[in-house]
Scaffold this motif. Structure first.
Motif, PDB file in Angstrom:
ATOM      1  N   TRP A   5       0.841  -1.201   0.000  1.00 50.16           N
ATOM      2  CA  TRP A   5       0.000   0.000   0.000  1.00 50.16           C
ATOM      3  C   TRP A   5       0.870   1.242   0.000  1.00 50.16           C
ATOM      4  O   TRP A   5       1.939   1.269   0.637  1.00 50.16           O
ATOM      5  CB  TRP A   5      -0.922   0.016   1.229  1.00 50.16           C
ATOM      6  N   LEU A   6       0.387   2.277  -0.690  1.00 46.54           N
ATOM      7  CA  LEU A   6       1.040   3.584  -0.735  1.00 46.54           C
ATOM      8  C   LEU A   6       0.110   4.625  -0.125  1.00 46.54           C
ATOM      9  O   LEU A   6      -1.071   4.692  -0.481  1.00 46.54           O
ATOM     10  CB  LEU A   6       1.352   3.960  -2.189  1.00 46.54           C
ATOM     11  N   VAL A   7       0.648   5.434   0.791  1.00 46.88           N
ATOM     12  CA  VAL A   7      -0.126   6.487   1.449  1.00 46.88           C
ATOM     13  C   VAL A   7       0.541   7.827   1.149  1.00 46.88           C
ATOM     14  O   VAL A   7       1.730   8.008   1.412  1.00 46.88           O
ATOM     15  CB  VAL A   7      -0.200   6.267   2.975  1.00 46.88           C
ATOM     16  N   ILE A   8      -0.232   8.757   0.579  1.00 45.44           N
ATOM     17  CA  ILE A   8       0.289  10.058   0.166  1.00 45.44           C
ATOM     18  C   ILE A   8      -0.438  11.166   0.923  1.00 45.44           C
ATOM     19  O   ILE A   8      -1.666  11.214   0.948  1.00 45.44           O
ATOM     20  CB  ILE A   8       0.090  10.284  -1.348  1.00 45.44           C
ATOM     21  N   ASN A   9       0.337  12.062   1.530  1.00 47.02           N
ATOM     22  CA  ASN A   9      -0.231  13.260   2.136  1.00 47.02           C
ATOM     23  C   ASN A   9      -0.186  14.380   1.110  1.00 47.02           C
ATOM     24  O   ASN A   9       0.870  14.943   0.821  1.00 47.02           O
ATOM     25  CB  ASN A   9       0.538  13.658   3.397  1.00 47.02           C
ATOM     26  N   ALA A  10      -1.345  14.689   0.537  1.00 47.06           N
ATOM     27  CA  ALA A  10      -1.456  15.783  -0.432  1.00 47.06           C
ATOM     28  C   ALA A  10      -2.290  16.901   0.189  1.00 47.06           C
ATOM     29  O   ALA A  10      -2.780  16.790   1.313  1.00 47.06           O
ATOM     30  CB  ALA A  10      -2.085  15.273  -1.725  1.00 47.06           C
TER      31      ALA A  10
ATOM     32  N   SER B 181      -4.795  14.125 -12.770  1.00 52.20           N
ATOM     33  CA  SER B 181      -3.614  13.397 -13.245  1.00 52.20           C
ATOM     34  C   SER B 181      -2.971  12.566 -12.144  1.00 52.20           C
ATOM     35  O   SER B 181      -2.391  11.507 -12.416  1.00 52.20           O
ATOM     36  CB  SER B 181      -2.591  14.365 -13.833  1.00 52.20           C
ATOM     37  N   LEU B 182      -3.069  13.019 -10.898  1.00 51.43           N
ATOM     38  CA  LEU B 182      -2.474  12.271  -9.794  1.00 51.43           C
ATOM     39  C   LEU B 182      -3.149  10.913  -9.640  1.00 51.43           C
ATOM     40  O   LEU B 182      -2.477   9.872  -9.562  1.00 51.43           O
ATOM     41  CB  LEU B 182      -2.565  13.073  -8.491  1.00 51.43           C
ATOM     42  N   LEU B 183      -4.469  10.887  -9.609  1.00 51.30           N
ATOM     43  CA  LEU B 183      -5.173   9.614  -9.526  1.00 51.30           C
ATOM     44  C   LEU B 183      -4.958   8.788 -10.785  1.00 51.30           C
ATOM     45  O   LEU B 183      -4.825   7.556 -10.711  1.00 51.30           O
ATOM     46  CB  LEU B 183      -6.666   9.845  -9.284  1.00 51.30           C
ATOM     47  N   ASP B 184      -4.895   9.443 -11.934  1.00 52.70           N
ATOM     48  CA  ASP B 184      -4.650   8.723 -13.190  1.00 52.70           C
ATOM     49  C   ASP B 184      -3.296   8.020 -13.178  1.00 52.70           C
ATOM     50  O   ASP B 184      -3.150   6.918 -13.722  1.00 52.70           O
ATOM     51  CB  ASP B 184      -4.725   9.684 -14.375  1.00 52.70           C
ATOM     52  N   ASP B 185      -2.307   8.651 -12.536  1.00 47.11           N
ATOM     53  CA  ASP B 185      -0.977   8.046 -12.452  1.00 47.11           C
ATOM     54  C   ASP B 185      -0.957   6.847 -11.501  1.00 47.11           C
ATOM     55  O   ASP B 185      -0.116   5.950 -11.640  1.00 47.11           O
ATOM     56  CB  ASP B 185       0.045   9.082 -11.986  1.00 47.11           C
ATOM     57  N   LEU B 186      -1.870   6.821 -10.540  1.00 43.22           N
ATOM     58  CA  LEU B 186      -1.943   5.712  -9.588  1.00 43.22           C
ATOM     59  C   LEU B 186      -2.670   4.498 -10.159  1.00 43.22           C
ATOM     60  O   LEU B 186      -2.345   3.346  -9.836  1.00 43.22           O
ATOM     61  CB  LEU B 186      -2.649   6.169  -8.310  1.00 43.22           C
ATOM     62  N   LYS B 187      -3.649   4.733 -10.985  1.00 47.53           N
ATOM     63  CA  LYS B 187      -4.561   3.671 -11.419  1.00 47.53           C
ATOM     64  C   LYS B 187      -3.908   2.500 -12.151  1.00 47.53           C
ATOM     65  O   LYS B 187      -4.363   1.362 -11.995  1.00 47.53           O
ATOM     66  CB  LYS B 187      -5.688   4.282 -12.258  1.00 47.53           C
ATOM     67  N   PRO B 188      -2.833   2.695 -12.931  1.00 51.93           N
ATOM     68  CA  PRO B 188      -2.212   1.530 -13.571  1.00 51.93           C
ATOM     69  C   PRO B 188      -1.583   0.533 -12.596  1.00 51.93           C
ATOM     70  O   PRO B 188      -1.380  -0.626 -12.948  1.00 51.93           O
ATOM     71  CB  PRO B 188      -1.136   2.157 -14.468  1.00 51.93           C
ATOM     72  N   TYR B 189      -1.289   0.982 -11.385  1.00 56.25           N
ATOM     73  CA  TYR B 189      -0.564   0.154 -10.428  1.00 56.25           C
ATOM     74  C   TYR B 189      -1.407  -0.323  -9.250  1.00 56.25           C
ATOM     75  O   TYR B 189      -1.056  -1.303  -8.588  1.00 56.25           O
ATOM     76  CB  TYR B 189       0.636   0.927  -9.870  1.00 56.25           C
ATOM     77  N   PHE B 190      -2.492   0.379  -8.964  1.00 56.48           N
ATOM     78  CA  PHE B 190      -3.261   0.112  -7.745  1.00 56.48           C
ATOM     79  C   PHE B 190      -4.717  -0.190  -8.094  1.00 56.48           C
ATOM     80  O   PHE B 190      -5.346   0.525  -8.859  1.00 56.48           O
ATOM     81  CB  PHE B 190      -3.186   1.315  -6.800  1.00 56.48           C
ATOM     82  N   SER B 191      -5.227  -1.258  -7.485  1.00 49.99           N
ATOM     83  CA  SER B 191      -6.604  -1.675  -7.758  1.00 49.99           C
ATOM     84  C   SER B 191      -7.576  -1.250  -6.667  1.00 49.99           C
ATOM     85  O   SER B 191      -8.774  -1.514  -6.769  1.00 49.99           O
ATOM     86  CB  SER B 191      -6.661  -3.191  -7.937  1.00 49.99           C
ATOM     87  N   ASP B 192      -7.068  -0.599  -5.629  1.00 41.26           N
ATOM     88  CA  ASP B 192      -7.910  -0.107  -4.538  1.00 41.26           C
ATOM     89  C   ASP B 192      -7.384   1.266  -4.141  1.00 41.26           C
ATOM     90  O   ASP B 192      -6.315   1.380  -3.541  1.00 41.26           O
ATOM     91  CB  ASP B 192      -7.852  -1.082  -3.352  1.00 41.26           C
ATOM     92  N   ILE B 193      -8.099   2.334  -4.517  1.00 47.83           N
ATOM     93  CA  ILE B 193      -7.664   3.694  -4.218  1.00 47.83           C
ATOM     94  C   ILE B 193      -8.763   4.386  -3.419  1.00 47.83           C
ATOM     95  O   ILE B 193      -9.904   4.485  -3.870  1.00 47.83           O
ATOM     96  CB  ILE B 193      -7.370   4.497  -5.499  1.00 47.83           C
ATOM     97  N   ARG B 194      -8.404   4.854  -2.232  1.00 45.74           N
ATOM     98  CA  ARG B 194      -9.352   5.523  -1.347  1.00 45.74           C
ATOM     99  C   ARG B 194      -8.776   6.867  -0.922  1.00 45.74           C
ATOM    100  O   ARG B 194      -7.558   7.017  -0.790  1.00 45.74           O
ATOM    101  CB  ARG B 194      -9.676   4.659  -0.136  1.00 45.74           C
TER     102      ARG B 194
END
Length: 246
Positions: free
Chosen positions: A167-172, A181-194
């Motif tokens: 899991w990756l946790v980002i403080n934005a 674009s930030l979520l778009d960059d995550l989607k190829p690698y992560f199947s659960d984004i909250r």
């Protein structure tokens, strides 16, 4: 009233430690509060955004954790206290921050805690010794969040250091919520984004490589139990947590 205990100046600016009878604070500039420590319970996180970042523990109990950005080390201290067997590696750019965190913020010592002075993205590219279960990225400068941590190449480098179920946790910040674009960059690698937000205008992203299938009721019960040990309630943060469409 806060009194200055120490102040250092390096090529990135000033780092100051202030203290009163209850709290100790690390600052990178006037009006800034990078870390806040409750002196009699140093493992109780004080900042709302840091508390929200620990929602990831509802989805994963880690054996190895990587922190990108140390600050006063409050998150490292909380994880070290809460997770008795966890190994923590913290990467921090500024030697002055490491020195002040070590001297004034009760950072735990021992084999389970490793602190490395390096630029986070450069260090990620060299590869960690062993892949980790969770990466927390909270890179911050005097002028605000380090924008480099929101770039596609940085996210890709983080993914390379995660286990297959990591899991990756980002403080934005809330302003990043409008940057798709930030979520778009995550989607190829992560199947659960909250994501969740805080009253301090932080926007926390919690992304898992493998989906978590726990029901909300199960997560609510986990949050209740974990809150007892953490010293603060996760319930409000959980209630604000939303799933991003993939």
């Amino acid at each position: 009233m806060m009194q200055t205990l120490d102040s250092r100046t390096d090529e990135w600016g000033v780092v100051t430690v202030k203290d009163d009878s209850v709290y100790r604070v690390l600052s990178f500039g006037a009006g800034d509060e990078q870390s806040r420590l409750l002196k009699h319970q140093p493992h109780w996180l004080q900042h709302e955004y840091a508390q929200a970042m620990l929602l990831v523990l509802l989805f994963k109990t880690p054996a190895r954790v990587l922190l990108l950005g140390l600050g006063g080390g409050c998150l490292a201290t909380a994880l070290h206290y809460q997770l008795k067997g966890v190994h923590i590696t913290a990467v921090e750019l500024r030697s002055s921050v490491i020195e002040l965190a070590t001297k004034y913020f009760y950072l735990p010592y021992g084999k389970r805690m490793q602190i490395i002075q390096a630029e986070a993205n450069n260090w990620l590219q060299t590869g960690v010794e062993r892949k980790v279960d969770i990466i927390f990225t909270d890179l911050y400068q005097a002028q605000g969040a380090d924008q480099g941590q929101f770039h596609a190449t940085f996210i890709e480098n983080c993914v390379k250091q995660l286990k297959l179920d990591g899991w990756l946790v980002i403080n934005a910040w809330m302003e990043h919520q409008n940057d798709t674009s930030l979520l778009d960059d995550l989607k190829p690698y992560f199947s659960d984004i909250r994501t969740t937000h805080t009253s301090s205008h932080n926007w926390i992203i919690i992304a898992g490589r493998v989906p978590n299938t726990d029901t909300h009721q199960t997560l609510k019960q986990k949050a209740h139990e974990l809150s007892k040990a953490l010293g603060f309630s996760l319930s409000a943060h959980l209630n604000r947590l939303s799933c991003e469409s993939l």
